[in-house]
Design a protein around this motif. Sequence first.
Motif, PDB file in Angstrom:
ATOM      1  N   ALA A  11      46.437  26.507 -51.540  1.00 53.24           N
ATOM      2  CA  ALA A  11      46.189  27.985 -52.180  1.00 53.24           C
ATOM      3  C   ALA A  11      45.344  28.750 -50.910  1.00 53.24           C
ATOM      4  N   HIS A  12      45.793  29.944 -50.859  1.00 49.06           N
ATOM      5  CA  HIS A  12      44.684  30.956 -49.780  1.00 49.06           C
ATOM      6  C   HIS A  12      43.440  30.736 -50.307  1.00 49.06           C
ATOM      7  N   GLY A  13      42.435  30.650 -49.298  1.00 49.22           N
ATOM      8  CA  GLY A  13      40.968  30.574 -49.574  1.00 49.22           C
ATOM      9  C   GLY A  13      40.641  29.530 -50.075  1.00 49.22           C
ATOM     10  N   GLY A  14      41.477  28.405 -49.960  1.00 43.83           N
ATOM     11  CA  GLY A  14      40.760  26.865 -50.428  1.00 43.83           C
ATOM     12  C   GLY A  14      39.221  26.533 -49.845  1.00 43.83           C
ATOM     13  N   ALA A  15      38.488  25.838 -50.649  1.00 45.78           N
ATOM     14  CA  ALA A  15      36.951  25.615 -50.378  1.00 45.78           C
ATOM     15  C   ALA A  15      37.072  25.256 -48.554  1.00 45.78           C
ATOM     16  N   GLY A  16      38.056  24.343 -48.482  1.00 46.40           N
ATOM     17  CA  GLY A  16      37.961  23.786 -46.917  1.00 46.40           C
ATOM     18  C   GLY A  16      37.967  24.553 -45.933  1.00 46.40           C
ATOM     19  N   LEU A  17      38.892  25.714 -46.380  1.00 47.95           N
ATOM     20  CA  LEU A  17      39.124  26.837 -45.382  1.00 47.95           C
ATOM     21  C   LEU A  17      38.178  27.763 -45.324  1.00 47.95           C
ATOM     22  N   ALA A  18      37.305  28.094 -46.444  1.00 48.19           N
ATOM     23  CA  ALA A  18      36.159  28.742 -46.494  1.00 48.19           C
ATOM     24  C   ALA A  18      34.934  28.164 -45.592  1.00 48.19           C
ATOM     25  N   GLU A  19      34.768  26.925 -45.867  1.00 48.43           N
ATOM     26  CA  GLU A  19      33.642  26.074 -44.969  1.00 48.43           C
ATOM     27  C   GLU A  19      34.106  26.255 -43.486  1.00 48.43           C
ATOM     28  N   LEU A  20      35.561  26.115 -43.163  1.00 49.60           N
ATOM     29  CA  LEU A  20      35.812  26.102 -41.811  1.00 49.60           C
ATOM     30  C   LEU A  20      35.367  27.770 -41.168  1.00 49.60           C
ATOM     31  N   ARG A  21      35.790  28.495 -42.025  1.00 46.01           N
ATOM     32  CA  ARG A  21      35.429  29.931 -41.586  1.00 46.01           C
ATOM     33  C   ARG A  21      34.045  29.974 -41.253  1.00 46.01           C
ATOM     34  N   GLU A  22      33.103  29.703 -42.340  1.00 41.04           N
ATOM     35  CA  GLU A  22      31.600  29.585 -42.225  1.00 41.04           C
ATOM     36  C   GLU A  22      31.107  29.142 -41.170  1.00 41.04           C
ATOM     37  N   ALA A  23      31.568  27.677 -40.826  1.00 39.20           N
ATOM     38  CA  ALA A  23      31.042  27.173 -39.532  1.00 39.20           C
ATOM     39  C   ALA A  23      31.576  27.588 -38.232  1.00 39.20           C
ATOM     40  N   VAL A  24      32.597  28.413 -38.165  1.00 39.18           N
ATOM     41  CA  VAL A  24      33.126  28.500 -36.799  1.00 39.18           C
ATOM     42  C   VAL A  24      32.769  30.164 -36.423  1.00 39.18           C
ATOM     43  N   VAL A  25      33.039  31.267 -37.399  1.00 38.78           N
ATOM     44  CA  VAL A  25      32.691  32.587 -37.274  1.00 38.78           C
ATOM     45  C   VAL A  25      31.110  32.722 -36.569  1.00 38.78           C
ATOM     46  N   GLY A  26      31.060  33.423 -35.567  1.00 37.55           N
ATOM     47  CA  GLY A  26      29.879  33.562 -34.795  1.00 37.55           C
ATOM     48  C   GLY A  26      29.619  32.489 -33.655  1.00 37.55           C
ATOM     49  N   GLU A  27      30.505  31.566 -33.578  1.00 35.71           N
ATOM     50  CA  GLU A  27      30.635  30.540 -32.557  1.00 35.71           C
ATOM     51  C   GLU A  27      31.279  31.222 -31.366  1.00 35.71           C
ATOM     52  N   ALA A  28      31.006  30.842 -30.285  1.00 32.62           N
ATOM     53  CA  ALA A  28      31.787  31.135 -28.981  1.00 32.62           C
ATOM     54  C   ALA A  28      32.223  30.213 -28.547  1.00 32.62           C
ATOM     55  N   VAL A  29      33.647  30.444 -27.863  1.00 34.15           N
ATOM     56  CA  VAL A  29      34.233  29.327 -27.195  1.00 34.15           C
ATOM     57  C   VAL A  29      33.835  29.113 -25.807  1.00 34.15           C
ATOM     58  N   ARG A  30      33.699  27.911 -25.444  1.00 38.10           N
ATOM     59  CA  ARG A  30      33.017  27.384 -24.214  1.00 38.10           C
ATOM     60  C   ARG A  30      34.096  26.911 -23.147  1.00 38.10           C
ATOM     61  N   THR A  31      35.021  26.017 -23.774  1.00 37.93           N
ATOM     62  CA  THR A  31      35.950  25.500 -23.212  1.00 37.93           C
ATOM     63  C   THR A  31      37.116  25.045 -23.965  1.00 37.93           C
ATOM     64  N   VAL A  32      38.391  24.992 -22.935  1.00 35.67           N
ATOM     65  CA  VAL A  32      39.578  24.845 -23.876  1.00 35.67           C
ATOM     66  C   VAL A  32      40.252  23.677 -23.070  1.00 35.67           C
ATOM     67  N   ARG A  33      40.957  22.857 -24.020  1.00 35.94           N
ATOM     68  CA  ARG A  33      41.867  21.724 -23.608  1.00 35.94           C
ATOM     69  C   ARG A  33      42.924  21.882 -24.470  1.00 35.94           C
ATOM     70  N   TYR A  34      44.169  21.522 -23.580  1.00 32.18           N
ATOM     71  CA  TYR A  34      45.338  21.289 -24.534  1.00 32.18           C
ATOM     72  C   TYR A  34      45.638  19.685 -24.241  1.00 32.18           C
ATOM     73  N   VAL A  35      46.325  19.207 -25.272  1.00 34.05           N
ATOM     74  CA  VAL A  35      46.757  17.642 -25.417  1.00 34.05           C
ATOM     75  C   VAL A  35      48.030  17.650 -25.038  1.00 34.05           C
ATOM     76  N   ALA A  36      48.488  17.395 -23.989  1.00 37.16           N
ATOM     77  CA  ALA A  36      49.934  17.234 -23.550  1.00 37.16           C
ATOM     78  C   ALA A  36      50.563  15.773 -23.711  1.00 37.16           C
ATOM     79  N   LEU A  37      51.865  15.460 -23.587  1.00 34.06           N
ATOM     80  CA  LEU A  37      52.360  14.496 -23.898  1.00 34.06           C
ATOM     81  C   LEU A  37      51.990  13.305 -22.767  1.00 34.06           C
ATOM     82  N   ARG A  38      51.547  12.022 -23.060  1.00 34.36           N
ATOM     83  CA  ARG A  38      51.136  10.976 -22.121  1.00 34.36           C
ATOM     84  C   ARG A  38      52.135  11.100 -20.796  1.00 34.36           C
ATOM     85  N   GLY A  39      51.433  11.213 -19.835  1.00 36.25           N
ATOM     86  CA  GLY A  39      52.228  11.027 -18.602  1.00 36.25           C
ATOM     87  C   GLY A  39      52.695  12.345 -18.123  1.00 36.25           C
ATOM     88  N   GLU A  40      52.349  13.411 -18.734  1.00 36.60           N
ATOM     89  CA  GLU A  40      52.863  14.782 -18.394  1.00 36.60           C
ATOM     90  C   GLU A  40      51.508  15.559 -18.227  1.00 36.60           C
TER      91      GLU A  40
END
Length: 189
Positions: A11-40
Amino acid sequence: MAVINPWAALAHGGAGLAELREAVVGEAVRTVRYVALRGEGWPEGHREDRAHEVDVAVELGMESGSALVLSWAMDGVNEGMAIELRNPGDTSASLPGDPVDVSDHVDWEGFLGVSIAGIGIAWHIPNDGCPEMPWAYNFRFANESNVVIALGEADGAGFTYMPDALLVIFDKALAAAYKIPASATSSCG
């Protein structure tokens, strides 16, 4: 490590998602990685102009040392996005692929070092009898920019739903135009 399981987020607003928002809001992104298929590598034929196609997962490394990992997940007919917040020092779960650092890509330039101001979620019911699952996350940044990470792939100038591929959309108009039949909202949430 906090795993937000899309199969438990019934359901919308589940406890896990509320915890995620609380932990991430205010954080700044430092790096970004994409996971590609092996060998590509990346882009290796994937779209990369204001919207990136990603095979397996997107990892946002935060200034605190934690990492937010978004990946597609399927369990039978249940289709959604898995999201995991890894604490600093956590070993990464093995994803089937090779990580590629894309932090220096021009599309990420305006987001690195900027705090996340909010997270919107787009929900869908992937198949009859399935619970409601997240299919897109809209990250709003303090500089009033947005990045949407959604299930799908490029289809000409637009996008099409694909449960085992990801899109990273940097353009607000493109994200607002991306809609799927199983959802009441666009990928913006």
